[in-house]
Design an enzyme around this catalytic site. Structure first.
Site, mmCIF file in Angstrom:
data_model
loop_
_atom_site.group_PDB
_atom_site.id
_atom_site.type_symbol
_atom_site.label_atom_id
_atom_site.label_comp_id
_atom_site.label_asym_id
_atom_site.label_seq_id
_atom_site.Cartn_x
_atom_site.Cartn_y
_atom_site.Cartn_z
ATOM 1 N N SER A 1 0.646 -1.374 -0.222
ATOM 2 C CA SER A 1 -0.170 -0.067 -0.072
ATOM 3 C C SER A 1 1.010 1.189 0.031
ATOM 4 C CB SER A 1 -1.030 -0.104 1.278
ATOM 5 O OG SER A 1 -1.384 -0.930 1.242
ATOM 6 N N ASP B 1 2.221 -8.270 10.897
ATOM 7 C CA ASP B 1 3.671 -9.131 10.916
ATOM 8 C C ASP B 1 4.844 -8.337 11.561
ATOM 9 O OD1 ASP B 1 2.166 -10.976 9.310
ATOM 10 O OD2 ASP B 1 2.901 -10.310 7.595
ATOM 11 N N MET C 1 1.371 -16.491 11.358
ATOM 12 C CA MET C 1 1.508 -15.746 9.991
ATOM 13 C C MET C 1 2.836 -15.105 10.058
ATOM 14 S SD MET C 1 -1.932 -13.624 9.093
ATOM 15 C CE MET C 1 -3.498 -14.613 8.728
HETATM 16 P P1 ADP Z 1 -0.262 -4.478 2.087
HETATM 17 O O1 ADP Z 1 -0.193 -2.962 1.810
HETATM 18 O O2 ADP Z 1 -0.666 -5.278 3.029
HETATM 19 O O3 ADP Z 1 1.369 -4.770 1.627
HETATM 20 P P2 ADP Z 1 -0.675 -5.375 -0.851
HETATM 21 O O4 ADP Z 1 0.650 -5.748 -1.141
HETATM 22 O O5 ADP Z 1 -1.793 -6.234 -1.087
HETATM 23 O O6 ADP Z 1 -0.978 -5.148 0.703
HETATM 24 O O7 ADP Z 1 -1.037 -3.648 -1.294
HETATM 25 C C1 ADP Z 1 -2.378 -3.475 -1.123
HETATM 26 C C2 ADP Z 1 -2.925 -2.422 -2.454
HETATM 27 O O8 ADP Z 1 -1.875 -1.292 -2.505
HETATM 28 C C3 ADP Z 1 -3.086 -3.351 -3.585
HETATM 29 O O9 ADP Z 1 -4.053 -3.950 -3.911
HETATM 30 C C4 ADP Z 1 -2.814 -2.006 -4.727
HETATM 31 O O10 ADP Z 1 -3.947 -1.461 -4.742
HETATM 32 C C5 ADP Z 1 -1.846 -1.205 -4.077
HETATM 33 N N1 ADP Z 1 -0.525 -1.119 -4.555
HETATM 34 C C6 ADP Z 1 0.358 -2.131 -4.074
HETATM 35 N N2 ADP Z 1 1.587 -2.015 -4.718
HETATM 36 C C7 ADP Z 1 1.336 -0.908 -5.782
HETATM 37 C C8 ADP Z 1 2.247 -0.408 -6.741
HETATM 38 N N3 ADP Z 1 3.403 -0.785 -6.946
HETATM 39 N N4 ADP Z 1 1.798 0.511 -7.485
HETATM 40 C C9 ADP Z 1 0.347 0.903 -7.139
HETATM 41 N N5 ADP Z 1 -0.295 0.194 -6.184
HETATM 42 C C10 ADP Z 1 0.263 -0.629 -5.716
#
Ligand code: ADP
Length: 969
Positions: free
Chosen positions: A285, A330, A372
């Site tokens: 995110s 985590d 997790m």
């Molecule tokens: P977390 O934030 O828990 O690591 P995710 O990796 O699934 O969860 O990321 C959540 C959301 O953030 C994704 O579904 C997407 O909408 C957005 N996101 C993640 N990486 C990118 C990126 N490189 N560019 C744009 N949006 C992104």
């Protein structure tokens, strides 16, 4: 008419006809009924009974959204047969502006008011002025009303929060010409603490004069726009502090990973005038947020070129401010010591493993618990430490040997041979061996079953770990980080990288967002490259130390760790508890005993404090004897408040020390332990047997030991208080409008009240550092009245005030509650709750268990360090070991937590910064949280006049009390 303080205006009618006319009159100007009460003989009754001696009170609140009056005003209209004659109207011929009491109503449309008054048949006097218009009128009771479009009426209630922008208690709120419009969103996996975080962002933002928005469903809401982007007001986030997950929703959003999706998101923000976003989520995110910001100028140009936004909008929105907060169970983000949600998740795991422990023990089983953590072993390791698991497998530190299975079996067998009936193995879902082969729970199960014949079960905890109400630590963390995020938005510069709000050394800080994200990605890279040392280094500073503490205190005779000392360095170390019991004392004792045994020492358990010591009530501590103590609350050794040299004879203490050849003393306790060290240090002059290393491991719920940020038991206690407050708040809401005055412990230290106040969303707190004054109580009553009047009529809101037990002899918990009851004017009621010993908690919290393990190991190391010179010398000279091992000042010390580190502070160093009379350090780090309690509970919604009074009161209190001002620092 009567002005009651600044909170409301009281009008009285003596006949039902006048009453109804008046009600109709004010309704016409959008005064909305928010409470209707019927009282008889001081008791509240249901509506419909209109006997003569009854009083009916209707509370009317001006609905500024509906009518064309703009000031916030509350009127109490009473119907009482004993009210004064309503027909004494002012004479039509005299200037009504000369009347002593006038109700001022501010309007933008004076003509509309004039025609409304005409329709109502009210008497009117026009007063034309050059720069504004004024219009006097009489209500049906003969009260003079002044309608005006001129705003400046200093000192009148009408001035309050004119634009719906409440002033901040910090006095810094400057309603900007163009208020900043800030949106908050939660994204990625949900984490407990996201709600308190959104609450803090919204409320702090409002208090700073910003317009606050929430984007629902994470980035998906940004792309979708419409009702997914909602304006938030003070009440939108009421009660969110105790709710798990995220109430504004979260989602994984594919469209946001495309430029078209982000373009749509940008358009939605610009069209609402939003210029800043606060994102709470994981590394994915936050990466998305940074991509958005870096692309922003291009997105604005594209939107302008496509005529989707105007040139003016494009110019106004040249820049986007992004601030990140890490919401992740985590604790997998580099650069921050802890992330929002991780500690609550640990609570869930520990609850589960504690339960598993009992069934494992009953059936003599082994359990493999999967938790997790795909790339991060924080949850697994901390759960292992906190629950006293036998083995932990994590991604960052694979077992050093290829044949780890044989070691697992050897250790399990060795422990079982000692009489251990249960085996618990905790495995992170991403655990690896040294050749990067996944270590899976089922594989561990088959090893234990097949090779040792142990009945083994696998439990995968799964989403249980994400659930539940946030624990106290997460509520505090999320709140202070949320506040900091808004501050970061307001101070952000165009050319500085987006900041990430982090926690470092027990303080909130910021670092460049992308730097933290990149370091986080480096962990996975380091693991893939088998650079495990680098992977450990990229975690928080305690991580590696805690891993070693776990191994050194868990596995008996761990030849792999090879930590046993040569014979001449081995010591007889006594452990004694003193003061009130607190969570973590037993966990500390267990680690000290096991670590000492693994080092080759001879640990001795002293029973019943120093009075037990002088009677010689002590026995050798064994590895199996302390099994399971991590999760035991209270004090297994027994404790009391007897201080050597004061309550028990110092000569006898010295005699027993010599008789039992005690060469190191570890004292676990609160301020009594500190006083004991002061006395023992003095006693060294007379008794050589006291010239051995003596350390104090702080353990008290009051958190009043100098030389440490946290004492053992504080976290357990905060959780006990916070869950009690949640239950009390629920009762208060369910029954009626009720304020609970909750008495908490802490002696002369307000720590528990401040932190629990912040974590439970208390209305205010009374703490010894500030004391209580009559004017403070008056201002609190006014604040409560204002809040209850502001509530919706059908809402039954419960509120909580925390009072530290020793804050005042006059204003006791009962006295405060009675004052509130009387002054509540039937608007609210009050009750007390004295939490008492419940605050010591039942099972110690995970944080207390972890802190206990770390500090206990350091205590043993402290004793070793301060005896090694004398022992080496005697050994080198082939002399017998002397009784006096050390007499240096540094060898009597508090082993405490300082930021992310453990620090030894000698008693000599600590005495000048200790207030021995008040039994606490002169300064306290947590005092900076104090103003946030009032601010986030809505103190900022109160009238500026009352705030000023309150601020003056605080200032005079502080200047008249030197120590309290010290504590303010
Ligand atoms: P977390 O934030 O828990 O690591 P995710 O990796 O699934 O969860 O990321 C959540 C959301 O953030 C994704 O579904 C997407 O909408 C957005 N996101 C993640 N990486 C990118 C990126 N490189 N560019 C744009 N949006 C992104």
């Amino acid at each position: 008419m009567q002005l009651e303080g600044f909170s409301h205006i009281s009008l009285r009618a003596n006949s039902p006809i006048k009453f109804e006319e008046t009600l109709h009159f004010y309704n016409a100007f959008a005064f909305k009924k928010c409470l209707d009460q019927l009282r008889s003989n001081g008791k509240e009754q249901t509506n419909g009974d209109d006997e003569e001696n009854h009083i009916r009170n209707v509370w009317l609140k001006l609905d500024t959204a509906r009518g064309n009056l703009t000031n916030k005003l509350i009127i109490k209209l009473s119907l009482s047969a004993s009210a004064v004659d309503c027909d004494q109207k002012p004479n039509e011929d005299v200037d009504w502006g000369l009347e002593e009491q006038v109700i001022v109503l501010i309007t933008k449309d004076i003509d509309k008011v004039r025609s409304q008054l005409q329709e109502l048949g009210a008497s009117v006097q026009d007063v034309p002025e050059s720069d504004s218009e004024k219009l006097y009128a009489l209500d049906p009771l003969g009260n003079v009303l002044l309608f005006t479009n001129k705003l400046a009426f200093p000192g009148l209630l009408n001035e309050q929060s004119h634009e719906g922008v409440p002033a901040s208690i910090e006095g810094a709120a400057q309603p900007a010409e163009q208020p900043r419009k800030i949106a908050v969103l939660t994204s990625g996996g949900d984490a407990p603490g996201m709600n308190p975080c959104v609450r803090a962002v919204v409320r702090y933002g409002i208090s700073k004069g910003c317009e606050m928005y929430a984007v629902y469903e994470g980035y998906q809401g940004l792309v979708d726009g419409g009702s997914q982007i909602r304006r938030m007001d003070w009440k939108s986030v009421r009660g969110w502090i105790r709710v798990g997950g995220t109430s504004i929703g979260t989602a994984r959003c594919k469209p946001f990973q495309t430029s078209e999706g982000r373009l749509q998101g940008a358009e939605n923000l610009i069209k609402r005038g939003i210029d800043s976003i606060i994102v709470c989520g994981g590394d994915g995110s936050l990466t998305g947020a940074d991509v958005f910001r870096s692309e922003w100028p291009g997105l604005v140009d594209t939107l302008k070129d496509a005529n989707r936004i105007s040139a003016e909008q494009a110019e106004k929105h040249k820049h986007l401010t992004i601030v990140g907060l890490v919401g992740s169970i985590d604790n997998d983000m580099s650069s921050t010591d802890i992330t929002i949600g991780a500690v609550t998740s640990l609570h869930r795991i520990c609850e589960a493993v504690d339960s598993i422990n009992t069934t494992a023990l009953s059936h003599s089983r082994a359990f493999v618990v999967e938790v997790m953590g795909r790339h991060c072993g924080w949850l697994a390791l901390m759960a292992g430490i906190a629950t006293g698991a036998d083995f932990v497998f994590i991604p960052e530190r694979p077992p050093s040997e290829d044949d780890w299975e044989s070691r697992l079996c050897n250790v399990t067998q060795r422990h079982r041979d000692l009489g251990k009936r249960k085996t618990v193995v905790i495995v992170a879902e991403g655990a690896l061996d040294s050749s990067l082969k996944p270590i899976k729970a089922d594989h561990i199960k088959s090893i234990l079953c097949d090779r040792l014949g142990v009945d083994t079960r696998v439990t995968t905890l799964g989403h249980v770990q994400r659930g539940g109400s946030p624990c106290a630590a997460d509520r505090v963390l999320a709140t202070i980080q949320g506040v900091e995020a808004v501050r970061a938005v307001l101070t952000a510069k165009i050319d500085t990288p987006s900041p990430l709000i982090i926690s470092r050394n027990n303080r909130v800080a910021t670092c460049p967002l992308m730097q933290a994200v990149e370091l986080t990605h480096e962990v996975a890279k380091a693991i893939q490259e088998k650079n495990f040392a680098r992977a450990m280094e990229l975690r928080d500073p305690q991580f590696a130390e805690e891993f070693d503490a776990f191994t050194a205190s868990t596995i008996l005779d761990d030849c792999n760790a090879n930590i046993v000392l040569p014979d001449h360095r081995r010591l007889r170390i006594a452990i004694v508890h003193i003061g009130a019991p607190s969570g973590g004392m037993n966990a500390a004792t267990r680690t000290a005993v096991r670590y000492a045994l693994n080092r080759g020492h001879h640990p001795i358990a002293v029973y019943n404090g120093f009075s037990g010591l002088v009677r010689g009530t002590m026995q050798d501590a064994t590895w199996i004897g302390v099994d399971g103590w991590t999760s035991h609350g209270g004090s297994e050794l027994g404790t009391n408040r007897h201080v050597p040299g004061i309550d028990v004879d110092m000569g006898m203490v010295a005699y027993q020390m010599q008789k039992n050849k005690i060469q190191g003393l570890m004292v676990v306790g609160g301020f009594e332990a500190f006083s004991s060290l002061v006395e023992l240090e003095k006693g060294r002059k007379y008794y050589p047997s006291l010239c051995v290393p003596i350390c104090h491991l702080p353990a008290t719920i009051s958190n009043n030991v100098p030389g440490t940020d946290y004492s053992l038991g504080t976290d357990t206690s905060l959780n006990a208080i916070v869950s009690s407050c949640d239950a009390i708040g629920q009762s208060a809401r369910s029954s009626r409008r009720r304020v609970f005055v909750v008495e908490v412990q802490g002696g002369k230290s307000g720590y528990l009240a401040v932190e629990a106040g912040l974590a439970s969303g208390a209305n205010t707190i009374y703490i010894p550092e500030e004391g209580i004054t009559l004017s403070r109580l008056q201002s609190d009553v006014k604040h409560l009245l204002a809040m209850y009047m502001d509530d919706d009529a059908d809402m039954s809101e419960g509120r909580i005030i925390l009072r530290t037990e020793d804050v005042s002899e006059t204003y006791t918990t009962d006295v405060i509650s009675n004052i509130l009851k009387d002054e509540g004017h039937q608007l609210f009621d009050s009750r007390t709750a004295v939490l008492g010993h419940i605050q010591q908690g039942d099972t110690p919290s995970p944080l207390d268990r972890i802190r206990a393990t770390r500090l206990a190991m350091r205590c043993v190391q402290f004793i070793e360090d301060h005896s090694s010179n004398a022992l080496d010398k005697a050994h080198g000279e082939k002399q017998p070991v002397p009784v006096e091992l050390t007499d240096c000042d540094e060898s009597v010390a508090v082993v405490g937590i300082s930021g992310a580190n453990v620090k030894n502070n000698s008693i000599k160093e600590l005495l000048p910064i200790t207030d021995l009379k008040k039994r606490k350090p002169r300064a306290a780090w947590w005092f900076e949280h104090r103003p946030l309690v009032d601010l986030l509970s809505g103190r900022g919604m109160f009238t500026p006049q009352a705030q000023k009074l309150l601020a003056e009161e605080h200032n005079s209190d502080n200047s008249s009390n030197e120590n309290s001002s010290n504590n303010n620092q």
